[in-house]
Design a protein around this motif. Sequence first.
Motif, mmCIF file in Angstrom:
data_model
loop_
_atom_site.group_PDB
_atom_site.id
_atom_site.type_symbol
_atom_site.label_atom_id
_atom_site.label_comp_id
_atom_site.label_asym_id
_atom_site.label_seq_id
_atom_site.Cartn_x
_atom_site.Cartn_y
_atom_site.Cartn_z
ATOM 1 N N SER A 1 0.851 -1.196 0.000
ATOM 2 C CA SER A 1 0.000 0.000 0.000
ATOM 3 C C SER A 1 0.879 1.237 0.000
ATOM 4 N N GLY A 2 0.301 2.349 -0.465
ATOM 5 C CA GLY A 2 1.031 3.603 -0.491
ATOM 6 C C GLY A 2 0.097 4.762 -0.250
ATOM 7 N N SER A 3 0.645 5.967 -0.197
ATOM 8 C CA SER A 3 -0.160 7.163 0.060
ATOM 9 C C SER A 3 -1.188 7.415 -1.042
ATOM 10 N N PHE A 4 -0.863 6.981 -2.261
ATOM 11 C CA PHE A 4 -1.753 7.257 -3.389
ATOM 12 C C PHE A 4 -2.402 5.998 -3.956
ATOM 13 N N GLY A 5 -2.384 4.899 -3.192
ATOM 14 C CA GLY A 5 -2.996 3.661 -3.645
ATOM 15 C C GLY A 5 -2.016 2.507 -3.600
ATOM 16 N N GLY A 6 -2.470 1.333 -4.054
ATOM 17 C CA GLY A 6 -1.648 0.142 -3.995
ATOM 18 C C GLY A 6 -0.687 0.010 -5.160
ATOM 19 N N THR A 7 0.332 -0.828 -4.964
ATOM 20 C CA THR A 7 1.300 -1.152 -6.009
ATOM 21 C C THR A 7 1.203 -2.650 -6.298
#
Length: 287
Positions: free
Chosen positions: A125-131
């Motif tokens: 997960s990340g600040s702007f969505g998943g990878t």
Amino acid sequence: YDICKHRNRKGRKIMKNKRNQGNRLLTICMVLLLAFSMLFTAVGTTENVQAASNGLSAYKKITFYKSGKVNGTIYSMKYNDRTNRYIVYASKNGKKKALLNSCSSGSIVTNGKYLYYESAAFLRSGSFGGTYKNRKLVQYNLKTRKNKVLISFRGEGPADSIIGCDGTYLYMGYQTQYGDGLGNFAVVNLKKRQIKRLGKDCSTVQSVKNKVLVTAVGFPHGGPVYLINRDGSKCKIISDRAIKVSVKGNYIYYTEATYDWKTRKCRCDLNGNNKKALTAWSRGIAG
């Protein structure tokens, strides 16, 4: 002699009546054949016109929060926390079954024959969505229950949500933390299996005349509104930031917004020309 003459006249009369009946029967058959031929042609033409005019309405968008009904079947999605993927269900006549368990797209499209989605392996997960990795755009045949990989993406990146399809071109964008707010809008040529990224935000697509109207109203702060050709060419910006868009009659109506939440209602022609502000800038949501 008189008797023979009478019989001859009677015989000719009978033969004449038979010929007339035969002619009438032949005429009736020809009329029926012509009528059937016209009916068959008319039905065929209507079907062709209808199929050609369906456009984006031929495919229904299904999201993780809203189900959709196509040809009597209700399609829905549910997120699986264990696999970090969505399960796609089909319900009909009170019976519910799982179609897919490898869907990474938060929204998919189907016309009741084919279903388009993206499958990928979740990484983090990340600040702007998943990878994700091993990302693939897939066509699922609802009759044969077989998957066909259309495009395989290299490297890591966001998964795409599918927002529209007309049978020739498919429209999608990168998933973000904003749900319906998607990034890096893409147009996929399904026949050639080619993808074109426009580098713009998106949320919805809609047919307007012979163009496609794209909005990014899924973002809380709004986003661009633009017109493109079906293949993604000739992008025409209508507004850099709008939070509300609708098409009524001969106009596209849109509510523009600033980052300090001033808004105004505007409109333009269906081709994106003749832009006009209908209200002055004000606090709150105009229109």
